[in-house]
Design a protein around this motif. Structure first.
Motif, PDB file in Angstrom:
ATOM      1  N   LEU A  25       2.359  11.415   4.783  1.00  0.00           N
ATOM      2  CA  LEU A  25       3.163  10.279   4.343  1.00  0.00           C
ATOM      3  C   LEU A  25       4.151   9.865   5.428  1.00  0.00           C
ATOM      4  O   LEU A  25       4.275   8.674   5.755  1.00  0.00           O
ATOM      5  CB  LEU A  25       3.901  10.634   3.051  1.00  0.00           C
ATOM      6  CG  LEU A  25       4.670   9.521   2.366  1.00  0.00           C
ATOM      7  CD1 LEU A  25       3.718   8.426   1.914  1.00  0.00           C
ATOM      8  CD2 LEU A  25       5.441  10.059   1.187  1.00  0.00           C
ATOM      9  N   GLY A  28       2.344   8.198   8.303  1.00  0.00           N
ATOM     10  CA  GLY A  28       2.005   6.809   8.030  1.00  0.00           C
ATOM     11  C   GLY A  28       3.164   5.873   8.304  1.00  0.00           C
ATOM     12  O   GLY A  28       3.001   4.814   8.921  1.00  0.00           O
ATOM     13  N   LEU A  48      -1.120   2.312   5.175  1.00  0.00           N
ATOM     14  CA  LEU A  48      -1.922   2.568   3.970  1.00  0.00           C
ATOM     15  C   LEU A  48      -2.804   3.788   4.134  1.00  0.00           C
ATOM     16  O   LEU A  48      -3.018   4.547   3.175  1.00  0.00           O
ATOM     17  CB  LEU A  48      -2.751   1.332   3.620  1.00  0.00           C
ATOM     18  CG  LEU A  48      -1.952   0.109   3.154  1.00  0.00           C
ATOM     19  CD1 LEU A  48      -2.892  -1.057   2.877  1.00  0.00           C
ATOM     20  CD2 LEU A  48      -1.128   0.441   1.932  1.00  0.00           C
ATOM     21  N   GLY A  49      -3.321   4.003   5.354  1.00  0.00           N
ATOM     22  CA  GLY A  49      -4.123   5.193   5.601  1.00  0.00           C
ATOM     23  C   GLY A  49      -3.309   6.464   5.429  1.00  0.00           C
ATOM     24  O   GLY A  49      -3.787   7.446   4.848  1.00  0.00           O
ATOM     25  N   ILE A  51      -0.577   6.799   3.582  1.00  0.00           N
ATOM     26  CA  ILE A  51      -0.251   6.937   2.154  1.00  0.00           C
ATOM     27  C   ILE A  51      -1.466   7.442   1.384  1.00  0.00           C
ATOM     28  O   ILE A  51      -1.349   8.347   0.540  1.00  0.00           O
ATOM     29  CB  ILE A  51       0.261   5.595   1.582  1.00  0.00           C
ATOM     30  CG1 ILE A  51       1.625   5.259   2.187  1.00  0.00           C
ATOM     31  CG2 ILE A  51       0.345   5.641   0.067  1.00  0.00           C
ATOM     32  CD1 ILE A  51       2.128   3.872   1.844  1.00  0.00           C
ATOM     33  N   LEU A  52      -2.647   6.880   1.663  1.00  0.00           N
ATOM     34  CA  LEU A  52      -3.859   7.307   0.978  1.00  0.00           C
ATOM     35  C   LEU A  52      -4.182   8.765   1.285  1.00  0.00           C
ATOM     36  O   LEU A  52      -4.537   9.530   0.383  1.00  0.00           O
ATOM     37  CB  LEU A  52      -5.031   6.402   1.364  1.00  0.00           C
ATOM     38  CG  LEU A  52      -6.359   6.695   0.683  1.00  0.00           C
ATOM     39  CD1 LEU A  52      -6.236   6.469  -0.822  1.00  0.00           C
ATOM     40  CD2 LEU A  52      -7.452   5.831   1.257  1.00  0.00           C
ATOM     41  N   ALA A  53      -4.047   9.164   2.539  1.00  0.00           N
ATOM     42  CA  ALA A  53      -4.311  10.558   2.910  1.00  0.00           C
ATOM     43  C   ALA A  53      -3.319  11.494   2.225  1.00  0.00           C
ATOM     44  O   ALA A  53      -3.694  12.590   1.775  1.00  0.00           O
ATOM     45  CB  ALA A  53      -4.248  10.713   4.426  1.00  0.00           C
ATOM     46  N   ILE A  55      -1.827  10.943  -0.668  1.00  0.00           N
ATOM     47  CA  ILE A  55      -2.199  10.986  -2.087  1.00  0.00           C
ATOM     48  C   ILE A  55      -3.378  11.925  -2.296  1.00  0.00           C
ATOM     49  O   ILE A  55      -3.394  12.729  -3.241  1.00  0.00           O
ATOM     50  CB  ILE A  55      -2.503   9.566  -2.610  1.00  0.00           C
ATOM     51  CG1 ILE A  55      -1.211   8.764  -2.693  1.00  0.00           C
ATOM     52  CG2 ILE A  55      -3.198   9.615  -3.963  1.00  0.00           C
ATOM     53  CD1 ILE A  55      -1.416   7.301  -3.003  1.00  0.00           C
ATOM     54  N   ILE A  56      -4.357  11.864  -1.420  1.00  0.00           N
ATOM     55  CA  ILE A  56      -5.527  12.740  -1.542  1.00  0.00           C
ATOM     56  C   ILE A  56      -5.117  14.193  -1.350  1.00  0.00           C
ATOM     57  O   ILE A  56      -5.547  15.080  -2.103  1.00  0.00           O
ATOM     58  CB  ILE A  56      -6.620  12.317  -0.547  1.00  0.00           C
ATOM     59  CG1 ILE A  56      -7.203  10.973  -0.968  1.00  0.00           C
ATOM     60  CG2 ILE A  56      -7.719  13.369  -0.447  1.00  0.00           C
ATOM     61  CD1 ILE A  56      -8.128  10.342   0.048  1.00  0.00           C
TER      62      ILE A  56
END
Length: 127
Positions: A25, A28, A48-49, A51-53, A55-56
């Motif tokens: 996070l 990013g 966004l990448g 944040i997405l990573a 979250i995963i």
């Protein structure tokens, strides 16, 4: 006597996953600002990448799975709620507004009465 139990992250793998989520996070956001000379599409993609990573990484940890399970249970419980009909909702809203109006009027009258008693009768400030 009931004891309150605080849940903590127990395994070192979960701690590592949570640390990775935080680092991803932060990465990013840092990447977004470091790539200021790049186009906005690249910068937003990096943000966004990250944040997405993050979250995963959080979702595969035990606290993430517990949060997902809680969200599913909450959604399931929400579906069980019997919502009022439109007419009932409007009636209840009208009752609430009427009650608020009556209470506001009562409090205003009480305030003005106490003001009159204290300032005019007791202290004699207004003549």
């Amino acid at each position: 006597m009931a004891t309150s139990e605080v849940q903590t992250v127990n395994s070192s793998a979960d701690k590592a996953k949570l640390a990775a989520a935080v680092l991803l996070l932060v990465a990013g956001f840092v990447g977004y600002y470091l790539l200021a000379s790049q186009g906005s599409l690249v910068r937003v993609g990096v943000l966004l990448g990250g944040i997405l990573a993050a979250i995963i990484a959080f979702a595969v940890s035990e606290p993430g799975r517990q949060l997902i399970a809680f969200a599913r249970d909450s959604w399931r419980e929400t579906k069980k709620v019997v919502w009022p009909a439109r007419k009932e909702a409007i009636q209840m809203t009208a009752y609430v507004f009427a009650f608020v109006f009556v209470m506001a009027l009562f409090l205003w009258l009480t305030d003005k009465t106490l003001e009159w008693v204290l300032f005019d009768l007791v202290l004699g400030w207004r003549k």
